[in-house]
Design an enzyme around this catalytic site. Structure first.
Site, PDB file in Angstrom:
ATOM      1  N   THR A 141       0.906  -1.138   0.000  1.00  0.00           N
ATOM      2  CA  THR A 141       0.000   0.000   0.000  1.00  0.00           C
ATOM      3  C   THR A 141       0.931   1.170   0.000  1.00  0.00           C
ATOM      4  O   THR A 141       2.062   1.048   0.455  1.00  0.00           O
ATOM      5  CB  THR A 141      -0.819  -0.006   1.320  1.00  0.00           C
ATOM      6  OG1 THR A 141      -1.680  -1.123   1.339  1.00  0.00           O
ATOM      7  CG2 THR A 141      -1.624   1.274   1.514  1.00  0.00           C
ATOM      8  N   ARG A 147     -13.679  -7.733  -0.368  1.00  0.00           N
ATOM      9  CA  ARG A 147     -12.995  -7.467   0.911  1.00  0.00           C
ATOM     10  C   ARG A 147     -12.418  -6.043   0.903  1.00  0.00           C
ATOM     11  O   ARG A 147     -11.782  -5.624  -0.057  1.00  0.00           O
ATOM     12  CB  ARG A 147     -11.883  -8.491   1.118  1.00  0.00           C
ATOM     13  CG  ARG A 147     -11.028  -8.266   2.369  1.00  0.00           C
ATOM     14  CD  ARG A 147      -9.806  -7.414   2.071  1.00  0.00           C
ATOM     15  NE  ARG A 147      -8.913  -7.310   3.232  1.00  0.00           N
ATOM     16  CZ  ARG A 147      -7.892  -6.476   3.302  1.00  0.00           C
ATOM     17  NH1 ARG A 147      -7.621  -5.673   2.287  1.00  0.00           N
ATOM     18  NH2 ARG A 147      -7.127  -6.433   4.357  1.00  0.00           N
ATOM     19  N   GLY A 205     -10.018  -3.324   3.081  1.00  0.00           N
ATOM     20  CA  GLY A 205      -9.042  -3.230   4.170  1.00  0.00           C
ATOM     21  C   GLY A 205      -9.140  -1.910   4.905  1.00  0.00           C
ATOM     22  O   GLY A 205     -10.169  -1.223   4.880  1.00  0.00           O
ATOM     23  N   ASP A 206      -8.057  -1.545   5.564  1.00  0.00           N
ATOM     24  CA  ASP A 206      -8.038  -0.330   6.384  1.00  0.00           C
ATOM     25  C   ASP A 206      -7.827   0.948   5.575  1.00  0.00           C
ATOM     26  O   ASP A 206      -8.176   2.035   6.028  1.00  0.00           O
ATOM     27  CB  ASP A 206      -6.914  -0.442   7.427  1.00  0.00           C
ATOM     28  CG  ASP A 206      -5.541  -0.660   6.771  1.00  0.00           C
ATOM     29  OD1 ASP A 206      -5.471  -1.369   5.743  1.00  0.00           O
ATOM     30  OD2 ASP A 206      -4.547  -0.125   7.291  1.00  0.00           O
ATOM     31  N   THR A 224       0.133   0.577   6.736  1.00  0.00           N
ATOM     32  CA  THR A 224       0.221  -0.499   5.752  1.00  0.00           C
ATOM     33  C   THR A 224       0.289  -1.804   6.538  1.00  0.00           C
ATOM     34  O   THR A 224       0.615  -1.797   7.726  1.00  0.00           O
ATOM     35  CB  THR A 224       1.480  -0.379   4.867  1.00  0.00           C
ATOM     36  OG1 THR A 224       2.628  -0.371   5.710  1.00  0.00           O
ATOM     37  CG2 THR A 224       1.466   0.872   4.017  1.00  0.00           C
ATOM     38  N   GLY A 225      -0.007  -2.899   5.860  1.00  0.00           N
ATOM     39  CA  GLY A 225       0.022  -4.185   6.548  1.00  0.00           C
ATOM     40  C   GLY A 225      -1.349  -4.821   6.566  1.00  0.00           C
ATOM     41  O   GLY A 225      -2.186  -4.528   5.711  1.00  0.00           O
ATOM     42  N   GLY A 247      -4.733  -5.071   7.086  1.00  0.00           N
ATOM     43  CA  GLY A 247      -5.736  -4.044   7.356  1.00  0.00           C
ATOM     44  C   GLY A 247      -6.771  -4.436   8.387  1.00  0.00           C
ATOM     45  O   GLY A 247      -7.285  -3.578   9.115  1.00  0.00           O
TER      46      GLY A 247
HETATM   47  N1  ASP Z   1      -3.337  -2.449   4.458  1.00  0.00           N
HETATM   48  C1  ASP Z   1      -3.713  -2.973   3.176  1.00  0.00           C
HETATM   49  C2  ASP Z   1      -5.014  -3.696   3.306  1.00  0.00           C
HETATM   50  O1  ASP Z   1      -5.213  -4.381   4.296  1.00  0.00           O
HETATM   51  C3  ASP Z   1      -2.734  -3.902   2.550  1.00  0.00           C
HETATM   52  C4  ASP Z   1      -1.288  -3.648   2.786  1.00  0.00           C
HETATM   53  O2  ASP Z   1      -0.887  -2.600   3.253  1.00  0.00           O
HETATM   54  O3  ASP Z   1      -0.495  -4.526   2.502  1.00  0.00           O
HETATM   55  O4  ASP Z   1      -5.803  -3.636   2.392  1.00  0.00           O
END
Ligand code: ASP
Length: 312
Positions: A173, A201, A203-204, A224-225, A227
């Protein structure tokens, strides 16, 4: 709190934000606004065909479709716009801005967001590339999964949620936190979301308060990560709220990491946060070791990488 004073512009980003930061700093040096710079930076990343987790050539969902999420926030007015689950249109960050500026709404999903894109003259274009489809097929082959007749919900555990650290789902992200020469803050987040996700789906990243938050008075934060973790504890807004209540940046970030850890993340799930105060002080945090973030201030000749703080 808009002032006419000239302060040093600052850009803080996830590690993949270099090209966007370079373009946005040019704009800030010419007196451009934080909102314009944050949007421009995210657009540059969205358009990059070698960036496989944002915009064009993003990571597909379980059906091989690229579904994009984005949000941005104006720290001076607390106005915000977001879109989620958008297929077949590029530059979702600009679409998010249109939601903010042209509608009395904050978040549009799927068909409605695509309709707005058409109304404002964006041209539909397949966001998949040959490479992204190959990566999608390879994921099924690697796991020996034949999609025919399978209910997708049974695939999520095998393909989407990583069960072993060696089997990481592609993540990625882009985050941009910007302070302009007037001292105004803005934040932008854009993503194709979790790799091989269940269709629909979200995410955050487009959830204001979870993956993105910005307030001129206290600061800006973005994630990021995984979510799902940030949504469950409202990570971005929490970090800002902790600073509002008197914590310093380091303590606020550590509190957010502790909240993520309390969720007992599954193996392979993790969370990264970038944050900035109104003074331009910046830090980043991660539940994982050896993660970095990018920063670029008006007096630097090029962006630099800093270490993210971890728990403990
Ligand atoms: N945070 C993002 C999500 O969950 C994905 C990511 O940052 O890798 O959609």
């Amino acid at each position: 709190m808009h002032t006419n004073s000239h302060v040093n512009p600052v850009i803080v980003a996830s590690e993949n934000g270099r090209a966007g930061a370079l373009a946005a700093m040019e704009l800030l040096r010419r007196g451009g606004s934080a909102m314009d710079a944050a949007e421009m930076a995210a657009r540059v990343t969205e358009d990059d065909p070698d960036e496989h987790s944002v915009g064009f050539s993003g990571i597909p969902n379980l059906l091989g479709q690229v579904e994009l999420d984005a949000s941005l926030m104006n720290g001076r007015t607390l106005e915000t716009g977001a879109v989620a689950g958008v297929q077949d249109y590029a530059n979702v960050i600009s679409l998010a801005r249109k939601v903010m500026e042209e509608l009395p709404h904050v978040l549009l999903v799927g068909r409605g967001a695509e309709r707005l894109a058409a109304e404002i003259g964006q041209r539909p274009a397949d966001q998949r590339t040959v490479e992204s489809l190959e990566r999608w097929r390879a994921r099924f082959a690697e796991k020996g999964v034949d999609l025919t007749g399978m209910e997708l919900r049974h695939l999520v555990a095998r393909l989407t949620i990583p069960m072993h650290l060696q089997d990481k789902v592609p993540h990625g992200t882009v985050n941009y936190l910007v302070r302009d020469s007037h001292g105004d803050l803005a934040s932008a987040v854009s993503t194709s979301g979790l790799g091989w996700k269940y269709p629909g789906r979200v995410g955050d990243s487009p959830i204001i308060g979870a993956g993105n938050y910005c307030d001129n008075r206290y600061g800006a934060a973005a994630c990021t990560g995984s979510g799902e973790l940030a949504i469950r504890v409202s990570t971005a807004r929490s970090l800002i709220l902790y600073m509002k209540m008197g914590m310093n940046l380091a303590a606020a970030g550590q509190e957010c990491l502790a909240e993520i850890e309390q969720l007992s993340p599954q193996p392979g799930q993790y969370m990264n946060i970038v944050a900035m105060t109104p003074d331009g002080e910046h830090m980043a945090f991660s539940t994982e070791d050896d993660k970095r973030y990018l920063y670029y201030t008006g007096e630097m000749t090029e962006p630099a990488l800093g270490e993210r703080a971890t728990t403990g």
